[in-house]
Design an enzyme around this catalytic site. Structure first.
Site, PDB file in Angstrom:
ATOM      1  N   LYS A  53      14.065  55.903 -63.168  1.00 46.91           N
ATOM      2  CA  LYS A  53      14.668  54.721 -63.622  1.00 46.91           C
ATOM      3  C   LYS A  53      14.794  54.562 -65.122  1.00 46.91           C
ATOM      4  O   LYS A  53      15.593  54.401 -65.784  1.00 46.91           O
ATOM      5  CB  LYS A  53      14.113  53.694 -62.733  1.00 46.91           C
ATOM      6  CG  LYS A  53      14.444  53.731 -61.405  1.00 46.91           C
ATOM      7  CD  LYS A  53      13.747  52.656 -60.454  1.00 46.91           C
ATOM      8  CE  LYS A  53      14.208  52.857 -58.804  1.00 46.91           C
ATOM      9  NZ  LYS A  53      13.786  52.056 -57.969  1.00 46.91           N
ATOM     10  N   GLN A  97       8.957  47.816 -58.394  1.00 44.80           N
ATOM     11  CA  GLN A  97       8.906  48.980 -57.251  1.00 44.80           C
ATOM     12  C   GLN A  97       8.153  48.772 -56.131  1.00 44.80           C
ATOM     13  O   GLN A  97       7.027  48.230 -56.095  1.00 44.80           O
ATOM     14  CB  GLN A  97       8.561  50.267 -57.983  1.00 44.80           C
ATOM     15  CG  GLN A  97       8.672  51.536 -57.136  1.00 44.80           C
ATOM     16  CD  GLN A  97      10.059  52.120 -57.001  1.00 44.80           C
ATOM     17  OE1 GLN A  97      10.942  51.816 -57.889  1.00 44.80           O
ATOM     18  NE2 GLN A  97      10.275  52.423 -55.828  1.00 44.80           N
ATOM     19  N   ASP A 120      17.365  44.596 -58.389  1.00 45.48           N
ATOM     20  CA  ASP A 120      17.309  44.884 -56.976  1.00 45.48           C
ATOM     21  C   ASP A 120      18.115  44.139 -56.044  1.00 45.48           C
ATOM     22  O   ASP A 120      18.680  44.696 -54.921  1.00 45.48           O
ATOM     23  CB  ASP A 120      15.697  45.056 -56.652  1.00 45.48           C
ATOM     24  CG  ASP A 120      15.148  46.318 -56.859  1.00 45.48           C
ATOM     25  OD1 ASP A 120      15.811  47.547 -56.602  1.00 45.48           O
ATOM     26  OD2 ASP A 120      14.024  46.354 -56.845  1.00 45.48           O
TER      27      ASP A 120
HETATM   28  N1  GUN Z   1      11.678  51.586 -52.971  1.00 44.51           N
HETATM   29  C1  GUN Z   1      12.607  52.173 -52.485  1.00 44.51           C
HETATM   30  N2  GUN Z   1      13.790  51.970 -52.698  1.00 44.51           N
HETATM   31  C2  GUN Z   1      13.519  50.783 -53.504  1.00 44.51           C
HETATM   32  C3  GUN Z   1      14.504  49.961 -54.536  1.00 44.51           C
HETATM   33  O1  GUN Z   1      15.797  50.336 -54.416  1.00 44.51           O
HETATM   34  N3  GUN Z   1      14.033  48.992 -55.341  1.00 44.51           N
HETATM   35  C4  GUN Z   1      12.631  48.831 -55.531  1.00 44.51           C
HETATM   36  N4  GUN Z   1      12.226  48.069 -56.239  1.00 44.51           N
HETATM   37  N5  GUN Z   1      11.793  49.532 -54.663  1.00 44.51           N
HETATM   38  C5  GUN Z   1      12.247  50.568 -53.975  1.00 44.51           C
END
Ligand code: GUN
Length: 297
Positions: A53, A97, A120
């Site tokens: 990311k 995350q 998100d």
């Molecule tokens: N863990 C798995 N998928 C995601 C996501 O799309 N966003 C976040 N913040 N954590 C995740």
């Protein structure tokens, strides 16, 4: 033989567009969009996701702020960190995350992120707006990627299609179902307790699978010619020392039946980050009263 839906190429195209928009925002408005990514603990998969990311944000010209903490961080300290990011006008997007360590109250943390920075799309303000179709919510990234990939094969008009979403998570299944309703699909949400799960899947014109069960969906579960979007990313052991990534769909048997299918890896996965970067730009524009269309969004 099914057509392969190339998520890597679609993500690259989206990222290229994001890069151009960032240039516009810098040029026209003196704005450098910024994304803060928070990681608690050492979960290996999360570390890889966060690294990607950050890397891709930087490649698009988005400033990234990485906040890493040991697994023993407490909820209150994390809330203070988020409060700081909420109040920092140079930060446009905040992502924590998941999964968080079990002792941290994840719901409280997500609720603590300012809704207008929640890239998100997990905050109840954003999920609520998505549900009612009001305003311009920040929408969850993986479901956005799923819809874009389905449209890549089927065209923009999904109206009247029977979409089956296998999986009911807050991150993928539920928001995806709502987005598909807004595309005028007839939507069925199926899950582990669904009676005649195979039959329900076989009734789908578009089958989305997000259950985290390696190769669960066989070719015999798929209507001939259907579009299959596989959200699963599972590492399975193939020999004493070897492993490989597979989806929630048994790719080999699906290939003979489906009209089109996303591969794993290289399908939905790359789209999630591409949509996250786009959400960061949407958030940055909204926070500065910039008409996104003017910047190319
Ligand atoms: N863990 C798995 N998928 C995601 C996501 O799309 N966003 C976040 N913040 N954590 C995740």
């Amino acid at each position: 033989m099914a057509t392969l839906i190339d998520g890597k190429a679609a993500a690259a195209q989206l990222n290229q567009a994001s890069q151009q928009i960032v240039l516009q925002l810098k040029d026209k408005f003196g704005l450098t969009p910024a994304l803060a990514v928070v990681l608690v603990g050492q979960d290996p998969a999360s570390q890889v996701y966060v690294r990607n990311k950050i890397l891709q944000a930087e490649q698009a010209g988005i400033h990234s702020i990485e906040k890493r903490f040991d697994a023993d961080l407490d909820t209150d300290t994390l809330m203070t960190v988020i409060e700081g990011l909420n109040n920092d006008p140079t930060v446009n997007g905040i992502l924590v995350q998941l999964p968080l360590p079990a002792h941290i109250d994840a719901a409280k943390v997500i609720a603590g992120i300012a809704a207008h920075k929640d890239v998100d799309g997990f905050h109840i303000t954003n999920t609520g707006l998505l549900m009612t179709g009001e305003g311009r919510p920040l929408m969850p990234c993986t479901p956005q990627g799923c819809v874009i990939l389905a449209k890549q094969y089927l065209g923009d008009n999904l109206s009247g299609k029977h979409a089956v979403v296998l999986g009911r998570s807050n991150i993928v299944g539920k928001p995806l179902a709502i987005m598909l309703l807004q595309e005028n699909c007839t939507v069925t949400i199926a899950h582990s307790r669904t009676a005649d799960l195979e039959g329900v899947c076989r009734s789908a014109d578009i089958l989305f699978v997000a259950v985290g069960r390696p190769q669960l969906v066989k070719g015999s579960w798929i209507k001939p010619g259907a579009t299959v979007i596989d959200v699963g990313i599972n590492r399975i052991r193939v020999s004493e020392h070897g492993s490989r990534l597979v989806g929630d769909v048994d790719f080999e048997s699906a290939l003979d039946v489906a009209g089109a299918i996303t591969p794993v890896p290289g399908g939905v996965g790359p789209m999630t980050i591409a949509c996250l970067l786009r959400n960061t730009l949407v958030a940055a524009c909204d926070q500065h009263g910039i008409d996104g269309a003017e910047a190319g969004l």
